[in-house]
Write a protein that holds these residues in place. Structure first.
Motif, PDB file in Angstrom:
ATOM      1  N   VAL A  39       0.927  -1.254  -0.209  1.00 41.66           N
ATOM      2  CA  VAL A  39       0.047  -0.036   0.090  1.00 41.66           C
ATOM      3  C   VAL A  39       0.826   1.272   0.110  1.00 41.66           C
ATOM      4  O   VAL A  39       1.665   1.562   0.964  1.00 41.66           O
ATOM      5  N   VAL A  40       0.810   2.176  -1.130  1.00 44.78           N
ATOM      6  CA  VAL A  40       1.801   3.372  -1.256  1.00 44.78           C
ATOM      7  C   VAL A  40       0.821   4.436  -0.472  1.00 44.78           C
ATOM      8  O   VAL A  40      -0.366   4.811  -0.747  1.00 44.78           O
ATOM      9  N   LEU A  41       1.575   5.066   0.663  1.00 47.48           N
ATOM     10  CA  LEU A  41       0.952   6.151   1.400  1.00 47.48           C
ATOM     11  C   LEU A  41       1.357   7.340   0.796  1.00 47.48           C
ATOM     12  O   LEU A  41       0.664   8.354   0.788  1.00 47.48           O
ATOM     13  N   SER A  42       2.613   7.663   0.435  1.00 44.87           N
ATOM     14  CA  SER A  42       2.923   8.754  -0.066  1.00 44.87           C
ATOM     15  C   SER A  42       4.208   8.714  -1.234  1.00 44.87           C
ATOM     16  O   SER A  42       4.736   7.222  -1.277  1.00 44.87           O
ATOM     17  N   GLU A  43       4.434   9.583  -2.228  1.00 50.28           N
ATOM     18  CA  GLU A  43       5.604   9.201  -3.130  1.00 50.28           C
ATOM     19  C   GLU A  43       6.364  10.621  -3.109  1.00 50.28           C
ATOM     20  O   GLU A  43       5.823  11.717  -2.559  1.00 50.28           O
ATOM     21  N   ARG A  44       7.535  10.508  -3.447  1.00 53.69           N
ATOM     22  CA  ARG A  44       8.113  11.901  -3.285  1.00 53.69           C
ATOM     23  C   ARG A  44       9.650  11.454  -4.317  1.00 53.69           C
ATOM     24  O   ARG A  44       9.953  10.333  -4.381  1.00 53.69           O
ATOM     25  N   GLY A  45      10.262  12.713  -4.767  1.00 49.39           N
ATOM     26  CA  GLY A  45      11.446  12.572  -5.664  1.00 49.39           C
ATOM     27  C   GLY A  45      12.553  11.875  -4.736  1.00 49.39           C
ATOM     28  O   GLY A  45      12.383  11.947  -3.459  1.00 49.39           O
ATOM     29  N   ILE A  46      13.688  11.337  -5.159  1.00 51.91           N
ATOM     30  CA  ILE A  46      14.994  11.036  -4.457  1.00 51.91           C
ATOM     31  C   ILE A  46      15.673  12.204  -4.062  1.00 51.91           C
ATOM     32  O   ILE A  46      15.978  13.087  -4.796  1.00 51.91           O
ATOM     33  N   PRO A  47      15.634  12.330  -2.612  1.00 51.77           N
ATOM     34  CA  PRO A  47      16.406  13.427  -1.875  1.00 51.77           C
ATOM     35  C   PRO A  47      17.776  13.628  -2.544  1.00 51.77           C
ATOM     36  O   PRO A  47      18.456  12.728  -2.746  1.00 51.77           O
ATOM     37  N   SER A  48      18.378  14.703  -2.694  1.00 48.93           N
ATOM     38  CA  SER A  48      19.635  15.217  -3.183  1.00 48.93           C
ATOM     39  C   SER A  48      20.584  15.248  -2.280  1.00 48.93           C
ATOM     40  O   SER A  48      21.653  15.802  -2.783  1.00 48.93           O
TER      41      SER A  48
END
Length: 115
Positions: free
Chosen positions: A105-114
């Protein structure tokens, strides 16, 4: 004939002798109570870990989805250069947990932190 008081007294003396001999034998080793505490504590910790494992497995965590090749991303977006293509090329992270049936279950998504 032996009376009840003498029998109790002999039992107490026997127990005291046993305790003293055990204490003398373990003078250079761990104390008996410490050893028993470790054994019982180790058993309790093992049971606790086994009981808590399903709960720990269901806790949300960030999972990184690695960037894919240009060819793979173009195939996924049907040869269209859009936000989905960029996301595919850069990779992303999903905050996921698993339900009782083992489904993600995907609760949230974000880009890969730099950082």
């Amino acid at each position: 004939m032996e009376t009840g008081g003498n029998h109790v007294m002999r039992a107490r003396i026997l127990v005291a002798a046993l305790v003293l001999s055990t204490a003398a034998a373990s003078a250079h080793a761990e104390s008996v109570s410490h050893y028993l505490g470790r054994v019982v504590g180790g058993f309790g910790a093992g049971v606790g870990q086994a009981a808590m494992q399903p709960i720990a497995d269901s806790q949300p965590q960030w999972v990184t989805v690695a960037p894919r090749s240009k060819t793979e991303c173009l195939a996924l977006t049907h040869q269209v250069l859009n936000r989905a293509y960029l996301r595919c090329r850069r990779g992303w992270q999903e905050y996921v947990r698993y339900d009782a049936a083992g489904r993600k279950v995907v609760l949230s998504e974000r880009g890969i932190p730099s950082w």
